[in-house]
Enzyme design. Structure first.
Site, PDB file in Angstrom:
ATOM      1  N   LYS A   1     123.671  91.254  -3.918  1.00  0.00           N
ATOM      2  CA  LYS A   1     122.657  90.593  -3.086  1.00  0.00           C
ATOM      3  C   LYS A   1     123.311  90.020  -1.821  1.00  0.00           C
ATOM      4  O   LYS A   1     124.362  89.383  -1.899  1.00  0.00           O
ATOM      5  CB  LYS A   1     121.952  89.490  -3.889  1.00  0.00           C
ATOM      6  CG  LYS A   1     122.839  88.365  -4.383  1.00  0.00           C
ATOM      7  CD  LYS A   1     122.033  87.449  -5.297  1.00  0.00           C
ATOM      8  CE  LYS A   1     122.788  86.212  -5.706  1.00  0.00           C
ATOM      9  NZ  LYS A   1     123.150  85.284  -4.656  1.00  0.00           N
TER      10      LYS A   1
ATOM     11  N   ASP B   1     126.285  85.201  -9.748  1.00  0.00           N
ATOM     12  CA  ASP B   1     127.420  85.019  -8.831  1.00  0.00           C
ATOM     13  C   ASP B   1     128.662  84.379  -9.453  1.00  0.00           C
ATOM     14  O   ASP B   1     129.326  83.551  -8.804  1.00  0.00           O
ATOM     15  CB  ASP B   1     126.982  84.194  -7.612  1.00  0.00           C
ATOM     16  CG  ASP B   1     125.878  84.851  -6.813  1.00  0.00           C
ATOM     17  OD1 ASP B   1     125.443  85.962  -7.190  1.00  0.00           O
ATOM     18  OD2 ASP B   1     125.430  84.254  -5.817  1.00  0.00           O
TER      19      ASP B   1
ATOM     20  N   CYS C   1     122.418  79.272  -5.069  1.00  0.00           N
ATOM     21  CA  CYS C   1     121.900  80.576  -5.516  1.00  0.00           C
ATOM     22  C   CYS C   1     121.078  80.487  -6.795  1.00  0.00           C
ATOM     23  O   CYS C   1     120.126  81.255  -6.974  1.00  0.00           O
ATOM     24  CB  CYS C   1     123.048  81.568  -5.646  1.00  0.00           C
ATOM     25  SG  CYS C   1     123.728  81.992  -4.017  1.00  0.00           S
TER      26      CYS C   1
HETATM   27  C1  C5J Z   1     126.105  80.684  -4.370  1.00  0.00           C
HETATM   28  C2  C5J Z   1     126.908  79.756  -2.302  1.00  0.00           C
HETATM   29  N1  C5J Z   1     126.310  81.702  -5.194  1.00  0.00           N
HETATM   30  N2  C5J Z   1     126.959  78.509  -2.778  1.00  0.00           N
HETATM   31  N3  C5J Z   1     126.610  80.802  -3.115  1.00  0.00           N
HETATM   32  O1  C5J Z   1     125.538  79.669  -4.735  1.00  0.00           O
HETATM   33  O2  C5J Z   1     127.151  79.961  -1.145  1.00  0.00           O
END
Ligand code: C5J
Length: 217
Positions: free
Chosen positions: A129, A24, A162
Site C-alpha cells: 500500500k 505494516d 496506519c
Molecule cells: C504506519 C507510519 N504504518 N506511521 N506508518 O503507521 O508512517
C-alpha cells in the site's frame, strides 16, 4: 461463533467470514537501527507487540483462518508517492533515501519487508500500500469480497496512523473490526492509550478493542 469480551461490549464473529489483518510490521518501522529509530523513535514501543502477535498468529493459523499482511511503501521511482508525503519529515531521512536497511520504504528493499518473527506463511496475502490506509490504491477490498470476509481482527503498527486509518475506512465500508490492543503499537504511549480509546468510544464508533488473549477460538 466466538464472542470476545471487548470494549465497549462483546464482539462476536463468524470464523468463516473473519480475517486477521496485520498492518505494516516492517523492518523500517520496527528494527533497531532502522528508519523509525533514526527519526528518534523508541522502537521498543512497537517491538512489545511482536511476541503476543506471533503467538496469536500461530493460534489463528492452526485454526485454518486467513491472515492478510500489509506493507507501506513505494515504487523505486517514487511515482506512487505524492510530493506532499515525500517532502514531509526530516529532510535527511526521506522516503527513498538510503537507510540502514536499503532505500527507506521502497518496495523490494530489505527494510520494506516484514520482520522475520512475523513472516507471512506460504499462501497468505501481502498487500502493498502506498498510503496509510490499507484500502487506498490496493486490492484489499477485492480480496475481502472474494474471501467472503465481513469482520477483521486488526494488529500492527502504528496504532494512531496506519491502524487507525485502516480501521476507520474498514468501518465505513461495513466491516466490523476488533483491534487487538496488545498487538498494535505506537512509538508514543499517549497515542497508544488515546488511539485505542477513540476506537471504542461512543459505543464503538470505529470498532471494538480487546487483548489477543481474550480471543478464544
Ligand atoms: C504506519 C507510519 N504504518 N506511521 N506508518 O503507521 O508512517
Amino acid at each position: 461463533m466466538p464472542t470476545v469480551e471487548a470494549r465497549p461490549g462483546p464482539f462476536t464473529f463468524a470464523e468463516t467470514s473473519t480475517a486477521l489483518l496485520v498492518i505494516d510490521m516492517q523492518r523500517d518501522f520496527l528494527e533497531p537501527g532502522g528508519f523509525g529509530e533514526s527519526l528518534g523513535n523508541d522502537v521498543s514501543q512497537l517491538r512489545r507487540t511482536i511476541a503476543p502477535l506471533a503467538a496469536f498468529m500461530t493460534t489463528w493459523r492452526a485454526a485454518g483462518l486467513p491472515i492478510i499482511h500489509t506493507r507501506e511503501g513505494h515504487l523505486p521511482d517514487l511515482s506512487d508517492c505524492p510530493p506532499a508525503k515525500l517532502e514531509r519529515g526530516a529532510p535527511s531521512k526521506r522516503i527513498g533515501d538510503p537507510g540502514a536497511f536499503g532505500r527507506i520504504l521502497i518496495r523490494g528493499e530489505y527494510g520494506h519487508d516484514i520482520i522475520d518473527e512475523l513472516r507471512p506463511a506460504p499462501g497468505e496475502a501481502v498487500v502493498d500500500k502506498p498510503g496509510k490506509g490499507a484500502f487506498y490504491a490496493t486490492e484489499l477490498q477485492d480480496l475481502l469480497e472474494k474471501g467472503g470476509i465481513r469482520s477483521l481482527l486488526v494488529a500492527g503498527v502504528t496504532t494512531e496512523v496506519c491502524v487507525h486509518t485502516t480501521v476507520r475506512e474498514a468501518n465505513d465500508r461495513g466491516y466490523e473490526c476488533l483491534v487487538l490492543a496488545d498487538c498494535v503499537g505506537s512509538y508514543f504511549p499517549e497515542f497508544q492509550r488515546v488511539g485505542l480509546q477513540m476506537i471504542a468510544a461512543q459505543g464503538g464508533i470505529f470498532g471494538w478493542v480487546a487483548d489477543s488473549t481474550s480471543v478464544r477460538l
